[in-house]
Design a protein around this motif. Structure first.
Motif, PDB file in Angstrom:
ATOM      1  N   MET A   1      -9.983  -0.728  -4.190  1.00 51.01           N
ATOM      2  CA  MET A   1      -8.817  -1.160  -3.439  1.00 51.01           C
ATOM      3  C   MET A   1      -7.564  -0.561  -4.068  1.00 51.01           C
ATOM      4  O   MET A   1      -7.421  -0.517  -5.286  1.00 51.01           O
ATOM      5  N   LYS A   2      -6.643  -0.113  -3.220  1.00 55.58           N
ATOM      6  CA  LYS A   2      -5.426   0.517  -3.705  1.00 55.58           C
ATOM      7  C   LYS A   2      -4.417  -0.531  -4.170  1.00 55.58           C
ATOM      8  O   LYS A   2      -4.402  -1.668  -3.678  1.00 55.58           O
ATOM      9  N   PRO A   3      -3.535  -0.142  -5.106  1.00 61.50           N
ATOM     10  CA  PRO A   3      -2.512  -1.075  -5.589  1.00 61.50           C
ATOM     11  C   PRO A   3      -1.669  -1.677  -4.473  1.00 61.50           C
ATOM     12  O   PRO A   3      -1.283  -2.844  -4.532  1.00 61.50           O
ATOM     13  N   ALA A   4      -1.379  -0.904  -3.421  1.00 56.46           N
ATOM     14  CA  ALA A   4      -0.564  -1.413  -2.315  1.00 56.46           C
ATOM     15  C   ALA A   4      -1.246  -2.584  -1.626  1.00 56.46           C
ATOM     16  O   ALA A   4      -0.582  -3.526  -1.166  1.00 56.46           O
ATOM     17  N   ALA A 102       4.315 -12.553  -9.823  1.00 60.22           N
ATOM     18  CA  ALA A 102       5.312 -11.500 -10.004  1.00 60.22           C
ATOM     19  C   ALA A 102       4.841 -10.486 -11.037  1.00 60.22           C
ATOM     20  O   ALA A 102       5.013  -9.268 -10.860  1.00 60.22           O
ATOM     21  N   ALA A 103       4.226 -10.969 -12.111  1.00 57.55           N
ATOM     22  CA  ALA A 103       3.738 -10.073 -13.157  1.00 57.55           C
ATOM     23  C   ALA A 103       2.603  -9.195 -12.627  1.00 57.55           C
ATOM     24  O   ALA A 103       2.553  -7.985 -12.906  1.00 57.55           O
ATOM     25  N   ALA A 104       1.698  -9.801 -11.846  1.00 59.52           N
ATOM     26  CA  ALA A 104       0.586  -9.035 -11.287  1.00 59.52           C
ATOM     27  C   ALA A 104       1.081  -8.011 -10.267  1.00 59.52           C
ATOM     28  O   ALA A 104       0.571  -6.890 -10.188  1.00 59.52           O
ATOM     29  N   THR A 105       2.083  -8.387  -9.494  1.00 62.34           N
ATOM     30  CA  THR A 105       2.675  -7.456  -8.526  1.00 62.34           C
ATOM     31  C   THR A 105       3.317  -6.281  -9.255  1.00 62.34           C
ATOM     32  O   THR A 105       3.183  -5.123  -8.834  1.00 62.34           O
ATOM     33  N   ALA A 109       2.332  -2.387  -8.942  1.00 64.97           N
ATOM     34  CA  ALA A 109       3.337  -1.381  -8.595  1.00 64.97           C
ATOM     35  C   ALA A 109       3.331  -0.244  -9.620  1.00 64.97           C
ATOM     36  O   ALA A 109       3.471   0.937  -9.268  1.00 64.97           O
ATOM     37  N   ALA A 110       3.163  -0.599 -10.891  1.00 65.39           N
ATOM     38  CA  ALA A 110       3.081   0.422 -11.937  1.00 65.39           C
ATOM     39  C   ALA A 110       1.835   1.287 -11.751  1.00 65.39           C
ATOM     40  O   ALA A 110       1.876   2.510 -11.943  1.00 65.39           O
ATOM     41  N   VAL A 268      -5.151   7.752 -14.913  1.00 66.93           N
ATOM     42  CA  VAL A 268      -5.599   7.115 -13.689  1.00 66.93           C
ATOM     43  C   VAL A 268      -5.724   5.621 -13.916  1.00 66.93           C
ATOM     44  O   VAL A 268      -6.440   5.172 -14.802  1.00 66.93           O
ATOM     45  N   PRO A 269      -5.048   4.783 -13.113  1.00 70.80           N
ATOM     46  CA  PRO A 269      -5.113   3.344 -13.332  1.00 70.80           C
ATOM     47  C   PRO A 269      -6.434   2.750 -12.895  1.00 70.80           C
ATOM     48  O   PRO A 269      -7.160   3.348 -12.102  1.00 70.80           O
ATOM     49  N   VAL A 270      -6.783   1.615 -13.387  1.00 73.44           N
ATOM     50  CA  VAL A 270      -8.039   0.946 -13.033  1.00 73.44           C
ATOM     51  C   VAL A 270      -7.680  -0.428 -12.473  1.00 73.44           C
ATOM     52  O   VAL A 270      -7.892  -1.448 -13.105  1.00 73.44           O
TER      53      VAL A 270
END
Length: 272
Positions: A1-4, A102-105, A109-110, A268-270
């Motif tokens: 799943m993408k961050p968006a 908010a922290a998870a969002t 976003a990062a 690459v983020p995970v």
């Protein structure tokens, strides 16, 4: 799943439980720190699927119905749950307050900002097929062409760039980008492949074509400064099927690119 998708889920109105793999011992479907988010009617992200995820999903929804704010699970991944990874995981579950959401969002976003960029240079049949697959990958995919009618055919959820100067996008792309060259013009293919190679920091540069086309590009590259023709992947997706249908070519190329991106340190983020 993408961050968006994670961000959209977290910005919903329903209460959400964060489910994370707090500790992993031995073999597990996902790595320590993997996270998924669960509401009463949906979920985002994954901790690996299978019976483990089903159990965690059930526990998260029980937590939402209770008066508690947190729970823990300690699960051996053995035959007793029908998931024979052989390891053991400890799972942390917590109902998210506004600060946690908010922290998870912000983390998602990062992660979105850190996604590797993939430039599909050419929106013909194979380019559009590539965009269709890359839209589901953890990358920021750009479909680039000078022909508005070709770009307009694509229904993929990717960044579409209409430009008569695609080389300018190649030059301004972030470090560690991927460039897949398959325009309608062989001379333009050579120009774009040379531009991508001259950067010296691309994660992957590939050009559609045969061994003959590669040989011609090698001759062309000799006249170009700072161009290492040996770094070019051509043909692309050569380890895949010999089937020439666009969708089959795309699947082989995406597998080739993702193998590079997930074994090369390009940040690459995970995310879930």
């Amino acid at each position: 799943m993408k961050p968006a998708d994670i961000i959209a889920f977290l910005q919903g109105d329903l209460p959400v439980v964060e489910v994370s793999l707090a500790r992993v011992r031995g073999s597990s479907p996902r790595e320590e720190g993997a996270v998924m988010y669960v509401s009463s009617s949906g979920m985002a992200g994954t901790i690996g699927g299978g019976q483990l995820e089903y159990m965690a999903l059930d526990e998260a929804r029980k937590l939402l119905k209770s008066n508690r704010n947190a729970a823990e699970m300690d699960v051996p991944l053995g035959p007793e749950i029908g998931q024979c990874c052989g390891g053991r995981v400890e799972i942390s579950l917590s109902v998210m307050d506004a600060h946690a959401r908010a922290a998870a969002t912000a983390r998602a976003a990062a992660d979105a900002a850190a996604l590797p960029h993939v430039y599909v240079l050419g929106a013909g049949h194979v380019g559009r097929a590539l965009a269709n697959v890359f839209q589901h990958m953890p990358v920021a995919c750009h479909l680039v062409d000078s022909r508005s009618e070709e770009l307009g055919i694509s229904q993929a959820d990717v960044i579409k760039s209409l430009t008569v100067l695609p080389e300018s996008l190649v030059r301004s792309a972030p470090k560690g980008s991927v460039f897949i060259v398959l325009t309608h013009d062989h001379a333009l293919d050579f120009l774009l492949a040379a531009e991508a190679l001259a950067r010296g920091d691309a994660a992957y540069v590939g050009m559609i074509g045969s061994a003959t086309k590669r040989s011609k590009f090698t001759s062309f590259a000799k006249s170009q400064d700072r161009v290492d023709a040996q770094a070019l992947v051509c043909p692309i997706g050569a380890a895949g099927s010999a089937d020439k249908r666009p969708e089959v070519i795309a699947s082989a190329v995406v597998a080739e690119v993702m193998a590079v991106l997930t074994t090369t340190p390009v940040d690459v983020p995970v995310t879930g």
